[in-house]
Design a protein around this motif. Structure first.
Motif, PDB file in Angstrom:
ATOM      1  N   GLN A 272      -3.836  -2.122  -7.266  1.00  0.00           N
ATOM      2  CA  GLN A 272      -3.314  -2.444  -5.933  1.00  0.00           C
ATOM      3  C   GLN A 272      -1.900  -1.863  -5.768  1.00  0.00           C
ATOM      4  O   GLN A 272      -1.581  -1.258  -4.748  1.00  0.00           O
ATOM      5  CB  GLN A 272      -3.295  -3.976  -5.758  1.00  0.00           C
ATOM      6  CG  GLN A 272      -2.642  -4.481  -4.486  1.00  0.00           C
ATOM      7  CD  GLN A 272      -3.485  -4.238  -3.238  1.00  0.00           C
ATOM      8  OE1 GLN A 272      -4.707  -4.175  -3.317  1.00  0.00           O
ATOM      9  NE2 GLN A 272      -2.825  -4.092  -2.106  1.00  0.00           N
ATOM     10  N   ASN A 273      -1.062  -2.029  -6.794  1.00  0.00           N
ATOM     11  CA  ASN A 273       0.303  -1.487  -6.727  1.00  0.00           C
ATOM     12  C   ASN A 273       0.288   0.031  -6.611  1.00  0.00           C
ATOM     13  O   ASN A 273       1.100   0.617  -5.885  1.00  0.00           O
ATOM     14  CB  ASN A 273       1.098  -1.898  -7.977  1.00  0.00           C
ATOM     15  CG  ASN A 273       1.736  -3.264  -7.827  1.00  0.00           C
ATOM     16  OD1 ASN A 273       1.870  -3.782  -6.716  1.00  0.00           O
ATOM     17  ND2 ASN A 273       2.156  -3.853  -8.931  1.00  0.00           N
ATOM     18  N   GLU A 276      -0.683   0.825  -3.050  1.00  0.00           N
ATOM     19  CA  GLU A 276       0.414   0.575  -2.098  1.00  0.00           C
ATOM     20  C   GLU A 276       1.467   1.682  -2.190  1.00  0.00           C
ATOM     21  O   GLU A 276       2.033   2.103  -1.181  1.00  0.00           O
ATOM     22  CB  GLU A 276       1.059  -0.795  -2.373  1.00  0.00           C
ATOM     23  CG  GLU A 276       0.156  -1.956  -1.962  1.00  0.00           C
ATOM     24  CD  GLU A 276       0.706  -3.335  -2.369  1.00  0.00           C
ATOM     25  OE1 GLU A 276       1.897  -3.439  -2.709  1.00  0.00           O
ATOM     26  OE2 GLU A 276      -0.091  -4.290  -2.356  1.00  0.00           O
ATOM     27  N   GLN A 279       0.166   4.625  -0.409  1.00  0.00           N
ATOM     28  CA  GLN A 279       0.226   4.389   1.051  1.00  0.00           C
ATOM     29  C   GLN A 279       1.648   4.622   1.566  1.00  0.00           C
ATOM     30  O   GLN A 279       1.834   5.207   2.626  1.00  0.00           O
ATOM     31  CB  GLN A 279      -0.225   2.956   1.371  1.00  0.00           C
ATOM     32  CG  GLN A 279      -1.734   2.789   1.278  1.00  0.00           C
ATOM     33  CD  GLN A 279      -2.181   1.332   1.341  1.00  0.00           C
ATOM     34  OE1 GLN A 279      -1.455   0.435   0.934  1.00  0.00           O
ATOM     35  NE2 GLN A 279      -3.394   1.099   1.833  1.00  0.00           N
TER      36      GLN A 279
END
Ligand code: NDP
Length: 287
Positions: A272-273, A276, A279
């Motif tokens: 997830q990190n 992100e 992104q």
């Protein structure tokens, strides 16, 4: 009433499936999130973790770059590799597997990782941002704990949270995250007087100690939520947490098992990190 078992395996699978969807969207914009994992030496447990990270990275459609270095790698060589990864545009997250061999200065290595690629959230810059409540890379295990609480619909606002353990990787960051969600937080450690009494007043107990079943079931306030981060090997094969599970489950409203609780969340949040971070790169590029 029997406690709700918080199923970390299922929640982690849900997080990974959300990530896979977002990876697709980023790829459509020409960005493939990339994670670099650096392993120094041949610690068998570390090798297993690194293998799992690589496998999940690829399953989610991310780019994975592995760097396995011999145990006698010099500090300078390791720093050189980190510099290269910092400059590599295909890499959005860098993870150096800990522990490092004794001759390596771990702090210097962690601080050499670009704070913009600090997938573990251990760089002092990101630790500082977490402390002052700014958006940042969130350390993976505490981040996973927050996602688990969200998944069961638990609102921390105004709640009494007791964190047992004050390590930089779990206890302190998880306490800061609860504080940011408006809980009243107490952090306990080995010098805490009357731990049982402090735990008894908790609406949420987060145990991160590393001592098998040291938090006793009868310390749990009826209806409390129990998050057990501990992983302790007992005998040849059995794993137990820091909480006396069976007795605590009789009093808690919800509890994480060990294994199958917080454990599976950590790698999911590492990915997830990385997502992100990619992104953010995409957002900057489109500005
Ligand atoms: P550390 O050893 O770094 O920290 C342990 C903490 O527990 C310390 O703050 C220590 O206090 C405190 N402590 C020790 N004895 C007592 C006691 N008798 N009463 C109260 N507090 C005590 O551990 P970590 O935070 O790295 O890990 C904790 C556990 O979580 C381990 O079992 C580890 O394997 C597990 N873990 C699980 C992860 C996962 O993915 N699920 C990820 C990371 C860790 P003091 O500071 O005073 O010494």
């Amino acid at each position: 009433m029997a406690a709700q078992i918080i199923d970390g395996k299922a929640i982690a699978a849900k997080v990974r499936s959300r990530i896979a969807g977002q990876v697709e969207q980023l790829k459509a914009k020409g960005i493939t999130p990339g994670l670099a994992v650096v392993l120094v030496g041949d610690d068998p447990a570390s090798r297993v973790y690194v293998g799992m990270k690589k496998k999940m990275c690829l399953e989610l459609g991310m780019h994975s770059s592995d760097h396995e270095l011999p145990a006698d790698t010099s500090q300078a060589k390791l720093l050189e590799l980190i510099d290269q990864l910092n400059a590599d545009e295909r890499i959005h997250g860098i993870l150096v597997q800990l522990p490092l061999p004794a001759h390596i200065d771990t702090d210097q290595v962690l601080e050499a990782i670009s704070p913009m690629k600090d997938a573990d959230g251990f760089h002092p810059y990101n630790v500082g941002r977490l402390a002052i409540g700014k958006p940042t890379f969130q350390p993976c295990t505490p981040y996973g704990v927050m996602v688990m609480l969200e998944e069961i619909g638990y609102d921390l606002q105004g709640k009494e949270v007791v964190v047992v353990g004050r390590s930089n990787i779990v206890g302190k960051p998880v306490a800061l995250m609860c504080l940011a969600r408006h809980a009243t937080v107490t952090i306990c450690h080995s010098r805490t007087r009357d731990l049982a009494e402090v735990v008894r007043r908790a609406d949420v107990v987060i145990a991160a100690v590393g001592k098998a079943e040291m938090v006793k079931g009868d310390w749990i306030k009826p209806g409390a939520v129990v998050i057990d981060v501990g992983i302790n090997r007992v005998g040849e094969k059995k794993l137990v947490g820091d909480v006396e599970y069976a007795a605590a489950a009789e009093r808690a409203s919800a509890i994480t098992p060990v294994p199958g609780g917080v454990g599976p969340m950590t790698i999911a949040m590492l990915l997830q990190n990385t997502l992100e971070s990619a992104q953010r790169t995409g957002n900057e590029a489109s500005r």
